[in-house]
Each structure stands twice: as structure tokens, then as C-alpha cells.
Design a protein around this motif. Structure first.
Motif, mmCIF file in Angstrom:
data_model
loop_
_atom_site.group_PDB
_atom_site.id
_atom_site.type_symbol
_atom_site.label_atom_id
_atom_site.label_comp_id
_atom_site.label_asym_id
_atom_site.label_seq_id
_atom_site.Cartn_x
_atom_site.Cartn_y
_atom_site.Cartn_z
ATOM 1 N N VAL A 62 14.968 -4.855 -38.799
ATOM 2 C CA VAL A 62 15.783 -4.814 -37.582
ATOM 3 C C VAL A 62 14.867 -4.994 -36.372
ATOM 4 N N MET A 63 15.491 -5.298 -35.250
ATOM 5 C CA MET A 63 14.771 -5.442 -33.992
ATOM 6 C C MET A 63 14.795 -4.116 -33.233
ATOM 7 N N VAL A 64 13.638 -3.713 -32.740
ATOM 8 C CA VAL A 64 13.520 -2.560 -31.838
ATOM 9 C C VAL A 64 12.762 -3.064 -30.625
ATOM 10 N N GLY A 65 13.492 -3.282 -29.527
ATOM 11 C CA GLY A 65 12.876 -3.971 -28.399
ATOM 12 C C GLY A 65 12.492 -5.366 -28.840
ATOM 13 N N ARG A 66 11.203 -5.680 -28.759
ATOM 14 C CA ARG A 66 10.708 -6.983 -29.222
ATOM 15 C C ARG A 66 9.950 -6.875 -30.540
ATOM 16 N N HIS A 67 10.094 -5.746 -31.226
ATOM 17 C CA HIS A 67 9.395 -5.526 -32.485
ATOM 18 C C HIS A 67 10.348 -5.724 -33.661
ATOM 19 N N VAL A 68 9.847 -6.320 -34.735
ATOM 20 C CA VAL A 68 10.581 -6.418 -35.995
ATOM 21 C C VAL A 68 10.031 -5.344 -36.926
ATOM 22 N N LEU A 75 8.014 3.732 -35.520
ATOM 23 C CA LEU A 75 7.386 2.950 -34.451
ATOM 24 C C LEU A 75 7.291 3.845 -33.220
ATOM 25 N N GLU A 76 6.101 3.957 -32.656
ATOM 26 C CA GLU A 76 5.879 4.863 -31.529
ATOM 27 C C GLU A 76 6.144 4.227 -30.180
ATOM 28 N N ALA A 117 11.138 3.659 -33.079
ATOM 29 C CA ALA A 117 11.981 3.642 -34.278
ATOM 30 C C ALA A 117 11.809 4.975 -34.999
ATOM 31 N N TRP A 118 12.906 5.681 -35.216
ATOM 32 C CA TRP A 118 12.880 6.961 -35.915
ATOM 33 C C TRP A 118 13.252 6.703 -37.366
ATOM 34 N N GLY A 119 12.236 6.461 -38.193
ATOM 35 C CA GLY A 119 12.494 6.098 -39.580
ATOM 36 C C GLY A 119 11.989 7.100 -40.594
ATOM 37 N N LEU A 120 11.139 8.043 -40.170
ATOM 38 C CA LEU A 120 10.560 9.028 -41.086
ATOM 39 C C LEU A 120 10.811 10.427 -40.527
ATOM 40 N N ASP A 192 15.494 4.708 -25.420
ATOM 41 C CA ASP A 192 15.901 3.568 -26.254
ATOM 42 C C ASP A 192 15.301 3.665 -27.647
ATOM 43 N N THR A 193 15.283 4.874 -28.192
ATOM 44 C CA THR A 193 14.867 5.061 -29.586
ATOM 45 C C THR A 193 15.993 4.639 -30.514
#
Length: 320
Positions: A62-68, A75-76, A117-120, A192-193
Motif C-alpha cells: 500500500v501507499m503511505v504518503g510517497r512510500h510503498v 514505517l516511522e 505505518a502502524w503494522g507491528l 496521517d498514520t
């Protein structure tokens, strides 16, 4: 021409004679069974690859801002842009690095970032206080005091289930945006998390609400797993006759025409910066959950086509 040999007893003749001309459709077929099988296999591989390329594939990125990022990863985030409203509210030292001993100052603000990104869940539990989190999120002193007291006393208004596609309140049924959470971790507030769990994973948390001096109601979530104090914004707001009248009446505070239970729970204005500043197509509004290309499928297609072409060329050399 074809070479023939006499098979009759006592006949030792052999030599070249004109070959009978086959039907037109047979001219296109390979003359040797092994070549035919290889060419057929290559054609089937190419056809299967074409089908695979057109098959819808659910990508777990997925996209988070400009990050894949992949589902289930952390993602911090990035530094706040120059024009972000929070830059005018926070000391410069909190915009680029987390200072030493910051947790020892209860009234201080948190380090600020965006596009996390809150993934963990549980990877980096929040170390600050509820007051620090809400002050950094620009909630009014009235809301900060009320919700901090409720958290201390355990007076939650609801429970929520946190999923990738939304944060759902159990009793009210409100759905909060899982891509625009102002969430804390460590000693940081990240605006924008995005909730970025592995597919099917969920977490639960407590929900707190309080009204400010203007009659706006704000929602704060505290997940069970790590205590990350988070400010939420409602994703879907149902249209009602009262809401329509309020929107067209020119009232500077139209939400006051609605009973408290119908007022939308929105993010503070200074946390909704990307709603109107960010260009579309960066993953915020233009398809953050869209499918992404599958490099493995493209490689498979190239290999299959190369095999088919190579088989055809070998067959032609053998016939020549």
C-alpha cells in the motif's frame, strides 16, 4: 524431394523421388513430433502467461504518503513539510529529532512526524502521557482536561475494533478513518498514520470523547496492545436534514444545530493539512489501496515468450 528405400525381398534400390505435396493446412505443421510437442508447450506457456497477466491480483503493498510498504510492516514516517501548520505550534527542536529526557517534562509537546505505518502493534509503545499527546494534536485545553481525567478513571464511551479498512466503534457504529490517525509511539506524535496490519489482523481499544468550547466533539483512542494515544477523524458522516440545513444556513458553527450524538467526530483543523494541501496521486486520496504491478508475472511472461521463439527457430533449422 524425399529419400526412399525398397523394402521388398531381393530389392536393394534406394534414391530420391519427388515427394507428394501435402494439403495447404498441413504445410504449417512441424514435421517432427518432438518439435511439435516443444512448440505446443511454448505456445501453451505463452497463453497461460497472458491469462495470468490479466488475472486480478490482490497485492499486499500500500501507499503511505510517497512510500510503498508491505502489509504488516512499520514505517516511522517523514519530517513535517515547511508549510505544515504544526510547524508554527511546535518548537524547532521537535521537528527533526527527539531530544534527550523529553519524557520527564509532562507539559511538553511530543516530537512530530507524518506518514507513518502502524503494522507491528506493540513494537514501540508510547512512553508519554495522554496530556502530551492531546496537546501536541492541538486539542483545546477543555478537551485535554476532560479526556485525560476519563482515561485516568477508565470512563470510556465505547470500544473500537481497529482494522486496515476502518476503525469501528462497537455501540455507535461510527467508522473512523484508518489512514488518517494522529498516533503516538515512543515520544513521537505522527499525523496521517495508516493502520497497516497483516491481512485479517485486528486490534481492540478504548474510545474517549469530549466537547470543546465551540461544541465540537473529538474522539481519542487508546489501543489495548500498546497504549498509543491517538486522535481519530470520522470517515463516514451520514447526511441528515439537520446537517443539510446547517450546511446551507451560513451559521459559523453549524454543528450546534445537531444533537451531540449526530455531530461528526473530526480531526482538529491543523491535523487535516493533507486533506487540501497534498496533490492527488501520492497515495493519500488517489488510490492508496490500489493494486501494484507484479514483477514476477512480467518475468514469467518474458521467459515463456523466449521459450516459444527459441523452439520455433530450432524447428526451422532442423527442417532446413
Amino acid at each position: 524431394m524425399r529419400r526412399y528405400r525398397c523394402a521388398a525381398a531381393g530389392c536393394g534400390w534406394h534414391g530420391l523421388l519427388d515427394a507428394p505435396r501435402p494439403a495447404a493446412w498441413a504445410l504449417a505443421l512441424p514435421r517432427r513430433p518432438l518439435i511439435a510437442a516443444a512448440l505446443g508447450t511454448g505456445m501453451l506457456a505463452a497463453a497461460a502467461t497472458g491469462w495470468w497477466l490479466h488475472k486480478p491480483v490482490k497485492d499486499e503493498r500500500v501507499m503511505v504518503g510517497r512510500h510503498v510498504v508491505h502489509r504488516g510492516t512499520h514505517l516511522e514516517g517523514d519530517q513535517l513539510p515547511t508549510a505544515h501548520p504544526l510547524r508554527l505550534e511546535l518548537p524547532a527542536a521537535l521537528l527533526d529529532g527527539e531530544p534527550e529526557g523529553f519524557a520527564e517534562t509532562p507539559e511538553a509537546r511530543l516530537h512530530a512526524r507524518r506518514h507513518c505505518a502502524w503494522g507491528l502493534p506493540g513494537r514501540n509503545p508510547y512512553r508519554g502521557s495522554a496530556v502530551q499527546a492531546m496537546q501536541t494534536a492541538q486539542l483545546s485545553p477543555t478537551v485535554v482536561k476532560a479526556i485525560a481525567a476519563d482515561i485516568q478513571a477508565g470512563r470510556k464511551v465505547d470500544r473500537v475494533t481497529i482494522r486496515n479498512d476502518g476503525i469501528v466503534a462497537h455501540k455507535s457504529g461510527r467508522v473512523f478513518d484508518a489512514r488518517r490517525v494522529a498516533m503516538t509511539y515512543g515520544m513521537t506524535m505522527c499525523v496521517d498514520t495508516r493502520v497497516n496490519f497483516k491481512p485479517g489482523h485486528t486490534e481492540d481499544g478504548d474510545l474517549y470523547e469530549a466537547m470543546d468550547e465551540d461544541g465540537r466533539i473529538y474522539a481519542v483512542m487508546v489501543p489495548d496492545v500498546c497504549g498509543n494515544v491517538s486522535v481519530l477523524g470520522q470517515r463516514f458522516v451520514k447526511s441528515t436534514p439537520e446537517a443539510a440545513a446547517a450546511a446551507t444556513g451560513g451559521d459559523p458553527r453549524p454543528w450546534l444545530r445537531l444533537p451531540p450524538e449526530l455531530r461528526p467526530r473530526m480531526l482538529p483543523d491543523k491535523l487535516r493539512y493533507t486533506d487540501y494541501r497534498e496533490p492527488k496521486g501520492d497515495g493519500e486520496d488517489g488510490g492508496g489501496d490500489g493494486e501494484l504491478p507484479e514483477p514476477g508475472s512480467l518475468l514469467l511472461a518474458a521467459l515463456a515468450l523466449a521459450a516459444a521463439v527459441g523452439t520455433t527457430l530450432r524447428a526451422r533449422r532442423r527442417r532446413g
